[in-house]
Design an enzyme around this catalytic site. Structure first.
Site, PDB file in Angstrom:
ATOM      1  N   ASP A 246      16.996  10.813  -7.598  1.00  0.00           N
ATOM      2  CA  ASP A 246      18.449  11.329  -7.627  1.00  0.00           C
ATOM      3  C   ASP A 246      19.211  11.259  -6.020  1.00  0.00           C
ATOM      4  OD1 ASP A 246      18.455  11.292 -10.208  1.00  0.00           O
ATOM      5  OD2 ASP A 246      18.043  13.522 -10.360  1.00  0.00           O
TER       6      ASP A 246
ATOM      7  N   LYS B 194       3.009   4.598  -1.320  1.00  0.00           N
ATOM      8  CA  LYS B 194       3.026   5.477  -2.306  1.00  0.00           C
ATOM      9  C   LYS B 194       4.200   6.451  -2.042  1.00  0.00           C
ATOM     10  CE  LYS B 194      -1.644   4.494  -1.367  1.00  0.00           C
ATOM     11  NZ  LYS B 194      -2.280   4.183  -0.128  1.00  0.00           N
TER      12      LYS B 194
ATOM     13  N   HIS C 294       0.965  -1.197  -0.184  1.00  0.00           N
ATOM     14  CA  HIS C 294       0.106  -0.228   0.008  1.00  0.00           C
ATOM     15  C   HIS C 294       0.735   1.186   0.139  1.00  0.00           C
ATOM     16  CE1 HIS C 294      -4.085   2.003   1.149  1.00  0.00           C
ATOM     17  NE2 HIS C 294      -4.338   1.242   0.135  1.00  0.00           N
TER      18      HIS C 294
END
Length: 230
Positions: free
Chosen positions: A78, A73, A71
């Site tokens: 970089d 996100k 779940h």
């Protein structure tokens, strides 16, 4: 989100429960085509749409095949920033649902925390892994960020510990809230005179939710009115 991907020079590591925006997929593919290392993990339940199919054709996505939800996100770019929050890059995620995103740059320790989690998922370690290397990070002398990943970092305990430090107010907005230990910590705080207010996703405020427990304890809680998802 797309601007950040377009600015990437070395790598983009992204982990999303769901991704169905083809313009985001195109930005990730464009980044790969200009020499950026691009790797994406999505929950295996969401591997079957046109956006993810594009990423599969470009060999830059894998699915988390653990039976429990992957779940997360978040996105790392970089060694310079972390993008995270509640939002999936989906049509509903950006157009219908109440979501939040935070971007924090300039902390290599924060990047390392998220990079370790990413590398575990990319290598097939699902539903566990090593504790986060830098759980508390001083961004400035007055601003500390704490980073934890479930299930390996005892997240419930960490939340209860922070609740215990509250002196004036606690405000929360949550899609699902079923943890009775966290609810009891909030009740203890309101009994100490701390202001506590909360917003629940309406369809999650049912039988297994802590909504009624908090409401009956005198905490001001409301159900979200968005016909989509909070």
């Amino acid at each position: 989100l797309i601007e950040l991907i377009n600015e990437a020079q070395n790598y983009v590591y992204a982990v999303f429960y769901d991704l169905d925006l083809t313009n985001v997929a195109d930005a990730l593919i464009d980044a790969k085509n200009r020499g950026v290392e691009v790797k994406v993990v999505v929950d295996n339940d969401n591997m079957h749409n046109s956006a993810v199919a594009k990423l599969q054709a470009a060999s830059i996505v894998i699915g988390d095949n653990d039976p429990d939800y992957m779940h997360n996100k978040f996105m790392i770019i970089d060694d310079r920033l972390v993008w995270t929050g509640s939002m999936n890059p989906t049509y509903n995620g950006i157009n219908k649902n109440n979501n939040n995103v935070v971007i924090i740059s300039g902390s290599i320790q924060l990047v390392e925390d998220f990079k370790q989690e990413f590398e575990e998922l990319w290598s097939g370690i699902y539903g566990g892994g090593s504790p986060v290397p830098y759980p508390e990070i001083a961004i400035t002398k007055d601003f500390t960020v704490e980073v934890y990943f479930a299930p390996e970092d005892n997240v419930e305990t960490q939340i209860i510990e922070e609740i215990g430090k509250a002196k004036e107010s606690i405000y929360f907005a949550t899609f699902a809230f079923t943890s009775e230990p966290i609810a009891n910590a909030l009740i203890e705080k309101i009994n100490q005179g701390v202001t506590v207010k909360g917003i629940y996703e309406s369809f999650q405020a049912g039988k297994y939710s802590t909504y009624e427990l908090l409401k009956n304890s005198g905490i001001e809680v409301v159900k979200d009115k968005n016909p989509a998802v909070m």
